[in-house]
Design an enzyme around this catalytic site. Structure first.
Site, mmCIF file in Angstrom:
data_model
loop_
_atom_site.group_PDB
_atom_site.id
_atom_site.type_symbol
_atom_site.label_atom_id
_atom_site.label_comp_id
_atom_site.label_asym_id
_atom_site.label_seq_id
_atom_site.Cartn_x
_atom_site.Cartn_y
_atom_site.Cartn_z
ATOM 1 N N ASP A 67 13.100 -3.496 35.940
ATOM 2 C CA ASP A 67 12.234 -3.356 37.224
ATOM 3 C C ASP A 67 10.689 -3.217 36.707
ATOM 4 O O ASP A 67 10.567 -3.535 36.155
ATOM 5 C CB ASP A 67 13.300 -2.559 37.885
ATOM 6 C CG ASP A 67 12.893 -1.455 36.800
ATOM 7 O OD1 ASP A 67 12.438 -1.025 36.376
ATOM 8 O OD2 ASP A 67 13.438 -0.197 37.326
ATOM 9 N N ASN A 136 19.183 10.894 40.751
ATOM 10 C CA ASN A 136 20.058 10.476 42.359
ATOM 11 C C ASN A 136 20.231 9.621 41.884
ATOM 12 O O ASN A 136 21.404 8.872 42.947
ATOM 13 C CB ASN A 136 18.866 9.832 44.137
ATOM 14 C CG ASN A 136 18.406 8.776 43.290
ATOM 15 O OD1 ASN A 136 18.110 8.711 42.398
ATOM 16 N ND2 ASN A 136 17.069 8.282 43.862
HETATM 17 C C1 GLP Z 1 13.047 4.987 36.593
HETATM 18 C C2 GLP Z 1 13.621 3.368 36.012
HETATM 19 C C3 GLP Z 1 14.432 3.915 35.477
HETATM 20 C C4 GLP Z 1 15.157 4.365 34.859
HETATM 21 C C5 GLP Z 1 15.161 6.160 35.530
HETATM 22 C C6 GLP Z 1 15.835 6.958 35.153
HETATM 23 O O1 GLP Z 1 13.200 4.729 37.935
HETATM 24 N N1 GLP Z 1 13.497 2.968 36.887
HETATM 25 O O2 GLP Z 1 15.702 2.060 35.123
HETATM 26 O O3 GLP Z 1 16.511 5.094 34.389
HETATM 27 O O4 GLP Z 1 13.229 5.884 35.626
HETATM 28 O O5 GLP Z 1 13.954 7.298 34.028
HETATM 29 P P1 GLP Z 1 13.837 8.622 33.023
HETATM 30 O O6 GLP Z 1 14.422 8.074 31.603
HETATM 31 O O7 GLP Z 1 12.681 9.105 32.742
HETATM 32 O O8 GLP Z 1 14.763 9.660 33.236
#
Ligand code: GLP
Length: 262
Positions: A67, A136
């Site tokens: 993304d 979420n």
């Molecule tokens: C973002 C990304 C996700 C990721 C999520 C969790 O929203 N788009 O791909 O899995 O964050 O991030 P973190 O690893 O910082 O908790």
């Protein structure tokens, strides 16, 4: 789904890195699906160490990121393209022309999404997709209520996700509320999926994903339908799972089985 519970985030990164090392050693032109966020950072550090020690080359690897924020160009420090360069690509021998991240500032984002899908197809498909999980239950930026069949598209971020990711932005800095993300249907077409989750803030989402119903309310629960998922957790992220003993038992039995066969 294979549920692996390890003691801490470092062991999770080590386990995840070893899956990537095996993949790239077995197929030097692997197509890797990559993720951002804080969870994969340690894994990327370990891959850089593997490369520096001469144990691994990414010369022929192609990568696709999950993304990108809409409205940020690739040289913006908060963009996911920038993140990938800074956390991994700048330090390994991957050819940057073979690293794909959705274009956050495309003139026509809708055709950029279609082109991304085509590029994944033309590469032969993703061999190994790395995933994190949002609090979420989102994967990529597929927020709750996303179609379980969705393809790469423009997606509005929920308030919860915007708040969670605010820590990466300076006070007053523009923070996008739209993204481009691979769809859930796109992710499900990966041949193998490796999800990492660490810390107690992920425990609720992990529980819903593994032991809850298959539902768009928790997009990650769709992984219950995939044939080859490794979910690697530290003990905090696994803390709300009801069947921890069973997952540990299965892992021990699997290890015994592998020792007997090889
Ligand atoms: C973002 C990304 C996700 C990721 C999520 C969790 O929203 N788009 O791909 O899995 O964050 O991030 P973190 O690893 O910082 O908790």
């Amino acid at each position: 789904m294979k549920v692996v519970i390890l003691k801490d985030a470092d062991s999770v990164a080590q386990y995840g890195a070893s899956v990537f090392v095996k993949q790239v050693k077995a197929k030097s032109d692997s197509v890797l699906g990559l993720a951002t966020g804080s969870t994969p950072v340690k894994l990327y550090k370990k891959l850089i160490e593997e490369y520096r020690s001469g144990n691994l080359s990414f010369k022929e690897v192609v990568s696709f990121n999950l993304d990108e924020y809409m409205g940020l160009s690739g040289d913006h420090p908060q963009s996911y393209r920038y993140f990938m360069n800074a956390q991994l690509f700048n330090y390994i021998d991957i050819d940057k022309r073979n690293t794909f991240v959705p274009c956050g500032n495309a003139e026509n984002p809708f055709s950029a999404c279609e082109q991304y899908e085509t590029a994944i197809k033309n590469s032969g498909g993703i061999d190994l997709q790395l995933l994190g999980i949002g609090r979420n239950g989102h994967i990529g930026f597929n927020e709750p209520s996303s179609s379980l069949a969705s393809r790469t598209r423009v997606k509005t971020l929920t308030k919860e996700t915007i708040d969670d990711n605010a820590r990466f932005f300076k006070p007053g800095e523009f923070q996008p509320s739209l993204s481009i993300t691979m769809g859930i249907g796109t992710i499900l077409e990966s041949k193998r999926i490796l999800m990492l989750a660490t810390g107690d803030s992920k425990a609720e989402a992990v529980k819903a994903m593994v032991e809850g119903p298959l539902t768009a309310a928790c997009p990650a629960s769709v992984l219950q339908l995939h044939q080859h998922v490794d979910l690697v957790l530290d003990s905090a992220a696994a803390s709300l799972l009801k069947n921890c003993d069973m997952y540990r038992h299965i892992e021990e039995q699997n290890k015994l089985l592998l020792e007997r066969i090889f």
